[in-house]
Design a protein around this motif. Structure first.
Motif, short mmCIF file in Angstrom:
data_model
loop_
_atom_site.label_atom_id
_atom_site.label_comp_id
_atom_site.label_asym_id
_atom_site.label_seq_id
_atom_site.Cartn_x
_atom_site.Cartn_y
_atom_site.Cartn_z
N VAL A 34 0.85 -1.20 0.00
CA VAL A 34 0.00 0.00 0.00
C VAL A 34 0.88 1.24 0.00
CG1 VAL A 34 -1.60 1.37 1.42
CG2 VAL A 34 -2.07 -1.04 0.99
N GLN A 35 1.94 1.23 0.82
CA GLN A 35 2.85 2.38 0.87
C GLN A 35 3.57 2.55 -0.46
OE1 GLN A 35 5.20 1.26 4.27
NE2 GLN A 35 3.94 2.43 5.68
N ASP A 36 4.03 1.45 -1.07
CA ASP A 36 4.74 1.51 -2.34
C ASP A 36 3.85 2.02 -3.47
OD1 ASP A 36 6.97 0.52 -1.06
OD2 ASP A 36 6.77 -1.51 -1.87
N ALA A 37 2.56 1.72 -3.37
CA ALA A 37 1.63 2.11 -4.44
C ALA A 37 1.23 3.57 -4.35
CB ALA A 37 0.38 1.23 -4.38
N GLY A 38 1.56 4.23 -3.26
CA GLY A 38 1.18 5.63 -3.09
C GLY A 38 1.82 6.50 -4.16
N ALA A 39 1.04 7.40 -4.69
CA ALA A 39 1.54 8.31 -5.71
C ALA A 39 2.33 9.44 -5.06
CB ALA A 39 0.38 8.88 -6.53
N ALA A 40 3.22 10.01 -5.82
CA ALA A 40 3.98 11.16 -5.33
C ALA A 40 3.02 12.27 -4.94
CB ALA A 40 4.94 11.64 -6.41
N GLY A 41 3.30 12.91 -3.82
CA GLY A 41 2.45 13.99 -3.36
C GLY A 41 1.34 13.53 -2.43
N GLU A 42 1.09 12.21 -2.33
CA GLU A 42 0.10 11.72 -1.39
C GLU A 42 0.69 11.74 0.00
OE1 GLU A 42 -1.49 7.89 -2.35
OE2 GLU A 42 -2.38 8.57 -4.21
N LEU A 43 -0.16 11.77 0.98
CA LEU A 43 0.30 11.73 2.36
C LEU A 43 0.92 10.37 2.66
CD1 LEU A 43 -2.74 13.44 4.08
CD2 LEU A 43 -0.50 14.43 3.64
N SER A 44 1.90 10.37 3.55
CA SER A 44 2.53 9.12 3.96
C SER A 44 1.58 8.33 4.84
CB SER A 44 3.83 9.42 4.72
OG SER A 44 3.53 9.99 5.98
N ASN A 45 1.90 7.06 5.02
CA ASN A 45 1.08 6.22 5.88
C ASN A 45 1.03 6.76 7.31
OD1 ASN A 45 -0.64 3.92 6.10
ND2 ASN A 45 0.99 2.91 7.25
N PRO A 46 2.17 7.16 7.91
CA PRO A 46 2.08 7.72 9.26
C PRO A 46 1.22 8.99 9.32
CG PRO A 46 4.35 7.11 8.79
CD PRO A 46 3.56 6.96 7.50
N GLN A 47 1.29 9.82 8.29
CA GLN A 47 0.47 11.03 8.27
C GLN A 47 -1.02 10.67 8.20
OE1 GLN A 47 2.40 12.82 4.86
NE2 GLN A 47 3.20 14.49 6.14
N LEU A 48 -1.36 9.75 7.30
CA LEU A 48 -2.76 9.33 7.17
C LEU A 48 -3.25 8.67 8.45
CD1 LEU A 48 -3.10 7.96 3.53
CD2 LEU A 48 -4.36 9.84 4.59
N THR A 49 -2.39 7.88 9.08
CA THR A 49 -2.79 7.22 10.33
C THR A 49 -3.08 8.24 11.41
OG1 THR A 49 -1.50 5.26 9.75
CG2 THR A 49 -2.06 5.55 12.08
N ALA A 50 -2.23 9.25 11.55
CA ALA A 50 -2.45 10.28 12.56
C ALA A 50 -3.75 11.05 12.27
CB ALA A 50 -1.26 11.24 12.62
N LEU A 51 -3.96 11.41 11.02
CA LEU A 51 -5.19 12.11 10.65
C LEU A 51 -6.41 11.23 10.92
CD1 LEU A 51 -4.17 13.80 7.27
CD2 LEU A 51 -4.47 14.92 9.50
N SER A 52 -6.31 9.95 10.60
CA SER A 52 -7.43 9.03 10.82
C SER A 52 -7.76 8.90 12.29
CB SER A 52 -7.10 7.64 10.25
OG SER A 52 -6.97 7.70 8.87
N ARG A 53 -6.73 8.84 13.13
CA ARG A 53 -6.96 8.76 14.58
C ARG A 53 -7.69 10.01 15.07
NH1 ARG A 53 -6.48 3.76 16.85
NH2 ARG A 53 -4.54 2.81 16.20
N LEU A 54 -7.25 11.17 14.64
CA LEU A 54 -7.91 12.41 15.06
C LEU A 54 -9.34 12.46 14.54
CD1 LEU A 54 -4.96 14.93 14.56
CD2 LEU A 54 -5.96 14.17 16.74
N ASP A 55 -9.56 11.95 13.36
CA ASP A 55 -10.90 11.92 12.78
C ASP A 55 -11.81 11.00 13.58
OD1 ASP A 55 -12.99 12.35 10.89
OD2 ASP A 55 -12.41 10.53 9.82
N ARG A 56 -11.33 9.81 13.91
CA ARG A 56 -12.16 8.82 14.61
C ARG A 56 -12.29 9.10 16.11
NH1 ARG A 56 -9.50 3.88 11.73
NH2 ARG A 56 -7.88 4.67 13.04
N LEU A 57 -11.20 9.54 16.74
CA LEU A 57 -11.18 9.66 18.19
C LEU A 57 -11.34 11.08 18.70
CD1 LEU A 57 -8.30 7.12 18.86
CD2 LEU A 57 -10.77 6.70 18.92
N GLY A 58 -11.21 12.05 17.80
CA GLY A 58 -11.34 13.44 18.20
C GLY A 58 -10.00 14.02 18.62
N PRO A 59 -10.01 15.30 19.00
CA PRO A 59 -8.78 15.99 19.38
C PRO A 59 -8.04 15.27 20.51
CG PRO A 59 -10.58 17.54 19.12
CD PRO A 59 -11.18 16.17 19.07
#
Length: 154
Positions: A34-59
């Motif tokens: 999944v990480q290898d398939a990411g296109a240039a300019g997309e968010l990294s997996n750690p960035q997406l994971t952090a954003l997803s946590r904030l989205d699901r769990l709140g601030p």
């Protein structure tokens, strides 16, 4: 050991250990691809994971995010700093501890997490449609909540 499960007979492979190893290998390969398939300019997996946590769990604090991902606060701090620079998260004062700050998604962060999830989901959906039977997809659908629960318990 769960009392509902009889112990493995002598000579039988330990199903739990075999399953644990196959999950470790399979999930690791899935994450790398999944990480290898990411296109240039997309968010990294750690960035997406952090954003997803904030989205699901709140601030929450950087330390809270780090704890959820089982990484050091310093490592999460680097990820959060990159998200701040991109305007995807914002900091506000902690209500009771002036040494800490609370991270929240910006509207751009919310849009990024949803589009990032969709990009990965679109790739996986295409593979599931092309290479898996309906019965196999049903097995994966049944396993997904169990894998999520396993990840939370580790």
């Amino acid at each position: 050991m769960n009392e509902a499960q009889p112990p493995a007979a002598a000579g039988e492979p330990d199903l739990r250990r075999e399953t644990a190893n196959r999950l470790r290998i399979g999930i690791g390969a899935f994450k790398r691809r999944v990480q290898d398939a990411g296109a240039a300019g997309e968010l990294s997996n750690p960035q997406l994971t952090a954003l997803s946590r904030l989205d699901r769990l709140g601030p929450m604090t950087t330390t809270g995010l780090a704890r959820r991902e089982q990484i050091t606060p310093q490592a999460m701090g680097a990820t959060v700093a990159s998200l701040e620079k991109l305007g995807l998260v914002t900091r506000s004062a902690h209500a009771t501890d002036a040494r800490q700050s609370i991270l929240s998604l910006t509207p751009e962060g919310l849009a990024a997490v949803h589009s990032g999830r969709n990009a990965v989901a679109d790739k996986v959906t295409a593979v599931l449609e092309e290479s898996f039977t309906d019965a196999e997809v049903a097995v994966l659908a049944a396993a997904a909540p169990l894998i999520e629960r396993l990840a939370e318990l580790l």
